[in-house]
Design a protein around this motif. Structure first.
Motif, PDB file in Angstrom:
ATOM      1  N   VAL A 119       0.879  -1.019  -0.196  1.00 41.47           N
ATOM      2  CA  VAL A 119      -0.037  -0.164   0.014  1.00 41.47           C
ATOM      3  C   VAL A 119       1.045   1.255   0.007  1.00 41.47           C
ATOM      4  O   VAL A 119       1.013   1.963  -0.513  1.00 41.47           O
ATOM      5  N   ILE A 120       2.057   1.073   0.758  1.00 38.27           N
ATOM      6  CA  ILE A 120       3.015   2.284   0.477  1.00 38.27           C
ATOM      7  C   ILE A 120       3.782   2.526  -0.621  1.00 38.27           C
ATOM      8  O   ILE A 120       3.667   3.949  -0.944  1.00 38.27           O
ATOM      9  N   LEU A 121       3.846   1.699  -0.990  1.00 36.27           N
ATOM     10  CA  LEU A 121       4.454   1.752  -2.429  1.00 36.27           C
ATOM     11  C   LEU A 121       2.978   2.352  -3.432  1.00 36.27           C
ATOM     12  O   LEU A 121       4.092   2.870  -4.411  1.00 36.27           O
ATOM     13  N   LEU A 122       2.320   1.531  -3.042  1.00 32.55           N
ATOM     14  CA  LEU A 122       1.269   2.506  -4.457  1.00 32.55           C
ATOM     15  C   LEU A 122       1.308   3.733  -3.983  1.00 32.55           C
ATOM     16  O   LEU A 122       0.587   4.157  -5.059  1.00 32.55           O
ATOM     17  N   TYR A 123       1.220   4.266  -3.328  1.00 31.79           N
ATOM     18  CA  TYR A 123       0.916   5.578  -2.772  1.00 31.79           C
ATOM     19  C   TYR A 123       1.383   6.324  -3.142  1.00 31.79           C
ATOM     20  O   TYR A 123       1.719   7.388  -4.004  1.00 31.79           O
ATOM     21  N   LEU A 124       3.315   5.603  -2.770  1.00 34.22           N
ATOM     22  CA  LEU A 124       4.473   7.247  -3.552  1.00 34.22           C
ATOM     23  C   LEU A 124       4.387   6.439  -5.019  1.00 34.22           C
ATOM     24  O   LEU A 124       4.378   7.470  -5.826  1.00 34.22           O
ATOM     25  N   VAL A 125       3.850   5.890  -6.002  1.00 33.85           N
ATOM     26  CA  VAL A 125       3.662   5.806  -7.312  1.00 33.85           C
ATOM     27  C   VAL A 125       2.252   6.596  -7.517  1.00 33.85           C
ATOM     28  O   VAL A 125       2.933   7.064  -8.406  1.00 33.85           O
ATOM     29  N   TYR A 126       1.362   6.515  -6.556  1.00 37.84           N
ATOM     30  CA  TYR A 126       0.437   7.410  -7.226  1.00 37.84           C
ATOM     31  C   TYR A 126       0.539   8.767  -7.466  1.00 37.84           C
ATOM     32  O   TYR A 126       0.693  10.035  -7.735  1.00 37.84           O
ATOM     33  N   LYS A 127       1.664   9.005  -5.787  1.00 40.08           N
ATOM     34  CA  LYS A 127       1.883  10.455  -5.572  1.00 40.08           C
ATOM     35  C   LYS A 127       3.546  10.990  -7.169  1.00 40.08           C
ATOM     36  O   LYS A 127       2.966  11.951  -6.690  1.00 40.08           O
ATOM     37  N   THR A 128       4.022  10.410  -7.759  1.00 38.85           N
ATOM     38  CA  THR A 128       5.262  10.416  -8.734  1.00 38.85           C
ATOM     39  C   THR A 128       4.980  10.353  -9.688  1.00 38.85           C
ATOM     40  O   THR A 128       5.349  11.690 -10.497  1.00 38.85           O
ATOM     41  N   VAL A 129       3.694   9.591 -10.395  1.00 41.78           N
ATOM     42  CA  VAL A 129       3.241   9.392 -11.790  1.00 41.78           C
ATOM     43  C   VAL A 129       2.003   9.890 -11.700  1.00 41.78           C
ATOM     44  O   VAL A 129       0.889  10.702 -10.760  1.00 41.78           O
ATOM     45  N   PRO A 130       1.835  11.411 -12.418  1.00 42.50           N
ATOM     46  CA  PRO A 130       1.149  11.964 -13.316  1.00 42.50           C
ATOM     47  C   PRO A 130      -0.569  11.027 -13.298  1.00 42.50           C
ATOM     48  O   PRO A 130      -0.370   9.931 -13.861  1.00 42.50           O
ATOM     49  N   ARG A 131      -1.662  11.360 -12.633  1.00 46.83           N
ATOM     50  CA  ARG A 131      -3.044  10.881 -12.782  1.00 46.83           C
ATOM     51  C   ARG A 131      -3.264  10.045 -13.937  1.00 46.83           C
ATOM     52  O   ARG A 131      -3.671   8.632 -13.694  1.00 46.83           O
ATOM     53  N   LYS A 132      -3.600  10.923 -15.246  1.00 44.73           N
ATOM     54  CA  LYS A 132      -3.567  10.334 -16.219  1.00 44.73           C
ATOM     55  C   LYS A 132      -2.563   9.005 -16.811  1.00 44.73           C
ATOM     56  O   LYS A 132      -3.435   8.641 -17.785  1.00 44.73           O
ATOM     57  N   LYS A 133      -1.821   8.747 -16.507  1.00 40.27           N
ATOM     58  CA  LYS A 133      -0.952   8.001 -16.334  1.00 40.27           C
ATOM     59  C   LYS A 133      -0.825   6.928 -15.326  1.00 40.27           C
ATOM     60  O   LYS A 133       0.073   5.567 -15.842  1.00 40.27           O
ATOM     61  N   LEU A 134      -1.734   6.684 -14.330  1.00 39.01           N
ATOM     62  CA  LEU A 134      -1.647   5.791 -12.734  1.00 39.01           C
ATOM     63  C   LEU A 134      -1.633   4.314 -13.649  1.00 39.01           C
ATOM     64  O   LEU A 134      -0.995   3.890 -13.424  1.00 39.01           O
ATOM     65  N   ILE A 135      -3.239   4.927 -14.309  1.00 38.69           N
ATOM     66  CA  ILE A 135      -3.340   3.801 -14.326  1.00 38.69           C
ATOM     67  C   ILE A 135      -2.872   3.034 -15.539  1.00 38.69           C
ATOM     68  O   ILE A 135      -2.520   1.530 -15.220  1.00 38.69           O
ATOM     69  N   PHE A 136      -2.325   2.963 -16.817  1.00 37.69           N
ATOM     70  CA  PHE A 136      -0.574   2.267 -17.269  1.00 37.69           C
ATOM     71  C   PHE A 136       0.031   2.090 -16.045  1.00 37.69           C
ATOM     72  O   PHE A 136       0.928   0.415 -16.816  1.00 37.69           O
ATOM     73  N   VAL A 137       0.478   2.765 -15.798  1.00 34.48           N
ATOM     74  CA  VAL A 137       1.498   2.046 -14.349  1.00 34.48           C
ATOM     75  C   VAL A 137       1.390   0.874 -13.738  1.00 34.48           C
ATOM     76  O   VAL A 137       2.229  -0.198 -14.209  1.00 34.48           O
ATOM     77  N   LEU A 138       0.212   0.757 -13.215  1.00 38.02           N
ATOM     78  CA  LEU A 138      -0.997  -0.276 -12.339  1.00 38.02           C
ATOM     79  C   LEU A 138      -0.935  -1.337 -13.800  1.00 38.02           C
ATOM     80  O   LEU A 138      -0.555  -2.805 -13.308  1.00 38.02           O
TER      81      LEU A 138
END
Length: 184
Positions: free
Chosen positions: A41-60
């Motif tokens: 969950v912490i790692l996902l939060y760091l990804v969420y904070k770093t990656v622009p919202r529009k691109k987050l789904i692609f990273v996930l």
């Protein structure tokens, strides 16, 4: 090849023999899936904070694809190579500490592969934003990987090979992810 297998067995017996029944519950937690959920969950939060919202789904999606490939590739190798897990090897059963035992075959470790996939993937993708993240990830992946030896379900060679596959896979998929994100 026999020398390499013998060395792997000796290293397993040494590392596995360092264990103590007092610490078995701890290592069983470490090797389990559910124990690490807060860390994920912490790692996902760091990804969420770093990656622009529009691109987050692609990273996930790429993380999910990478973990799936890592896990399924390990399964293909297990059934293709058919190397007995230490806890199923008649030559070692009497010599080792057996905490748990998994399926019949163990080459290579999916735990190590998936953990080191995340190490390289997240380090490449967001590591520059968090100074200590790569070190924390490597430490975590090493602990998870060692737990597989401690509980007696993998040889050190299984873990090392799994770590290498996961690390390479994470690098390939992270760089592919970066290319996709650059186009979005």
């Amino acid at each position: 090849m026999n020398e390499l297998i013998s060395l792997d067995q000796q290293l397993l017996l040494f590392l596995n023999g360092l264990g103590n029944s007092t610490f078995d519950p701890f290592w069983l937690l470490v090797t389990g899936k559910w124990f690490w959920i807060p860390f994920y969950v912490i790692l996902l939060y760091l990804v969420y904070k770093t990656v622009p919202r529009k691109k987050l789904i692609f990273v996930l999606i790429f993380i999910a694809i990478g973990i799936t490939i890592s896990d399924q590739l390990a399964s293909v190798f297990k059934h293709g190579v058919e190397r007995l897990r230490p806890c199923h090897d008649p030559l070692l059963i009497e010599k080792m500490r057996m905490v748990i035992c998994g399926g019949k075959y163990g080459f290579y470790s999916a735990h190590a592969s998936s953990s080191f996939f995340l190490v390289s993937f997240l380090t490449i993708l967001i590591g520059k934003n968090y100074k200590y993240l790569p070190y924390i990830l490597v430490f975590w992946a090493c602990i998870v990987s060692y737990s597989r030896i401690y509980v007696g379900v993998h040889y050190p060679g299984d873990v090392a090979f799994g770590a290498a596959v996961g690390f390479l896979l994470g690098g390939v998929i992270a760089n592919l992810t970066k290319k996709v994100l650059a186009k979005k």
